[in-house]
Design an enzyme around this catalytic site. Structure first.
Site, short mmCIF file in Angstrom:
data_model
loop_
_atom_site.label_atom_id
_atom_site.label_comp_id
_atom_site.label_asym_id
_atom_site.label_seq_id
_atom_site.Cartn_x
_atom_site.Cartn_y
_atom_site.Cartn_z
N TYR A 9 -10.53 9.85 2.03
CA TYR A 9 -10.03 9.86 0.65
C TYR A 9 -11.02 10.49 -0.31
O TYR A 9 -10.69 10.70 -1.47
CB TYR A 9 -9.60 8.43 0.29
CG TYR A 9 -8.62 7.96 1.35
CD1 TYR A 9 -7.36 8.55 1.44
CD2 TYR A 9 -9.00 7.08 2.37
CE1 TYR A 9 -6.49 8.23 2.46
CE2 TYR A 9 -8.13 6.75 3.40
CZ TYR A 9 -6.87 7.33 3.43
OH TYR A 9 -6.02 7.03 4.46
N HIS A 68 -1.59 3.36 11.44
CA HIS A 68 -1.27 1.95 11.09
C HIS A 68 0.21 1.61 11.27
O HIS A 68 0.54 0.43 11.37
CB HIS A 68 -1.67 1.65 9.64
CG HIS A 68 -3.13 1.72 9.39
ND1 HIS A 68 -4.04 1.01 10.14
CD2 HIS A 68 -3.86 2.43 8.49
CE1 HIS A 68 -5.27 1.27 9.70
NE2 HIS A 68 -5.19 2.14 8.70
N ASP A 119 -12.57 8.89 6.61
CA ASP A 119 -12.97 7.79 5.73
C ASP A 119 -14.13 6.98 6.30
O ASP A 119 -14.61 6.04 5.66
CB ASP A 119 -11.78 6.88 5.38
CG ASP A 119 -10.97 6.46 6.59
OD1 ASP A 119 -11.43 6.70 7.72
OD2 ASP A 119 -9.87 5.90 6.38
N ASP A 170 -11.69 6.85 12.78
CA ASP A 170 -11.35 6.49 11.40
C ASP A 170 -12.06 5.17 11.07
O ASP A 170 -12.27 4.34 11.95
CB ASP A 170 -9.82 6.32 11.35
CG ASP A 170 -9.24 6.19 9.96
OD1 ASP A 170 -8.59 7.14 9.50
OD2 ASP A 170 -9.40 5.11 9.35
N GLY A 204 -0.32 0.55 5.48
CA GLY A 204 -1.54 1.29 5.15
C GLY A 204 -1.35 2.80 5.03
O GLY A 204 -2.05 3.57 5.67
N ASP A 224 0.80 -1.23 0.00
CA ASP A 224 0.00 0.00 0.00
C ASP A 224 0.83 1.27 0.00
O ASP A 224 0.33 2.34 -0.35
CB ASP A 224 -0.87 0.06 1.27
CG ASP A 224 -1.93 -1.01 1.29
OD1 ASP A 224 -2.45 -1.33 0.20
OD2 ASP A 224 -2.25 -1.52 2.38
N HIS A 260 -10.86 2.67 9.65
CA HIS A 260 -9.94 1.55 9.86
C HIS A 260 -9.53 1.46 11.32
O HIS A 260 -9.36 2.47 12.00
CB HIS A 260 -8.68 1.74 9.00
CG HIS A 260 -8.96 1.88 7.52
ND1 HIS A 260 -9.14 3.10 6.92
CD2 HIS A 260 -9.10 0.94 6.56
CE1 HIS A 260 -9.37 2.91 5.62
NE2 HIS A 260 -9.35 1.61 5.38
ZN ZN Z 1 -8.64 4.99 7.57
#
Ligand code: ZN
Length: 312
Positions: free
Chosen positions: A295, A127, A251, A163, A135, A85, A165
């Site tokens: 994003y 991350h 996100d 977030d 990430g 990534d 994630h």
């Molecule tokens: Zn994220």
């Protein structure tokens, strides 16, 4: 002075990006700034220049061999920093150290009581692990801030993450650390990277029970957020944190190109306001908000500016 909000940014922060066309592109900072100025927020906050983080500060969280690895890839400007990534680019070391420096500048301004609360748009790289990138995250500014707050003598630091994630880089680095109160709302790891953050992951050792992970089903909206948010506040309320970090990744909003949650900017504004009120109740007022992911450019502008407005 000393009572308001600082926003820490300059053009250099946009250098932390993986190129035009990449989800983490260089235009994210400008997308935030345009909306920030359109709302007149630039006249209502203190604007602070970020500094860069020193190698010694980076070593507070990251391993020396990993820093050396990033330095080599940064000089060559080629290859990957993780399994796929996060591509290297020339100067990635300095750009990533700049992000960490911005978060440290914001943390220091709060600790010096130059401001009570602060926001950094390009930050919250949750991350990255101590010894590897992941990430889109090269250096974990959240982790460096936590380590330096511990060195400064703080005993209870709260990290809250909305977030989409899971904040795995922060969670696993401090999983058994009783100085870190952790709460993370994220899309269920069965459907989204990085796959971690199950509700049974509550901390280890001395920190057992100090970590709250709340996986949300794909499609979760503000109604779901309002149902689960009180669990975050109740969790934090058990530990009286001396400093609160909010990773407010955008996100988790509806329309993000790489996730499946459906929150609105109201959720981000609500989180910022609730944490601000808690910090004020605790008497110190310290909240550091870090932009995190996001994003869809319209979404990140709306969510992050809602955070700034609710920190005012
Ligand atoms: Zn994220």
């Amino acid at each position: 002075m000393g009572t308001g909000v600082a926003v820490v940014m300059n053009e250099r922060l946009a250098r932390y990006s993986f190129g035009d066309g990449h989800p983490f592109g260089p235009d994210r900072l400008a997308a935030f700034t345009r909306e920030f100025e359109a709302r007149g927020l630039d006249r209502r906050v203190q604007l602070l220049e970020p500094r860069t983080a020193s190698d010694e500060e980076l070593r507070a969280f990251h391993s020396a061999p990993y820093l050396e690895f990033v330095r080599e890839r940064s000089a060559s400007g080629s290859g990957l920093l993780d399994a796929g990534d996060t591509p290297a680019f020339r100067g990635v070391y300095e750009a990533a150290a700049g992000v960490v420096g911005a978060s440290l500048s914001a943390m220091e301004a709060i600790m010096r009581a130059d401001c009570r609360r602060a926001f950094v748009p390009i930050a919250g790289l949750h991350h990255a692990a101590r010894d590897r990138a992941a990430g889109f995250c090269v250096f974990n500014d959240c982790g460096v801030v936590i380590e330096l707050l511990k060195r400064a003598g703080l005993k209870r630091i709260a990290y809250v993450d909305i977030d989409a994630h899971h904040g795995d880089g922060v969670f696993y680095a401090f999983e058994d650390d009783a100085a870190v109160v952790f709460a993370d709302l994220h899309e269920d790891g069965r459907y989204l990277y990085p796959g971690t953050g199950a509700s049974g992951e509550t901390g280890r050792g001395a920190a057992t029970g100090m970590k709250l992970n709340v996986p949300l089903p794909p499609g979760s909206d503000d109604e779901v957020f309002e149902q689960v948010w009180p669990r975050v506040m109740a969790h934090l309320g058990r530990f009286d944190p001396e400093f609160i970090i909010l990773q407010c990744g955008a996100d988790s909003l509806e329309g993000d190109p790489i996730t499946h949650l459906r929150l609105s900017p109201r959720a981000h504004g609500h989180a910022a306001r609730a944490l601000r009120e808690l910090a004020d109740q605790l008497g110190h007022g310290r909240v550091l908000a870090l932009g995190g992911g996001g994003y869809n450019r319209t979404n990140l502008a709306q969510a992050w500016n809602a955070v700034v407005e609710n920190l005012l």
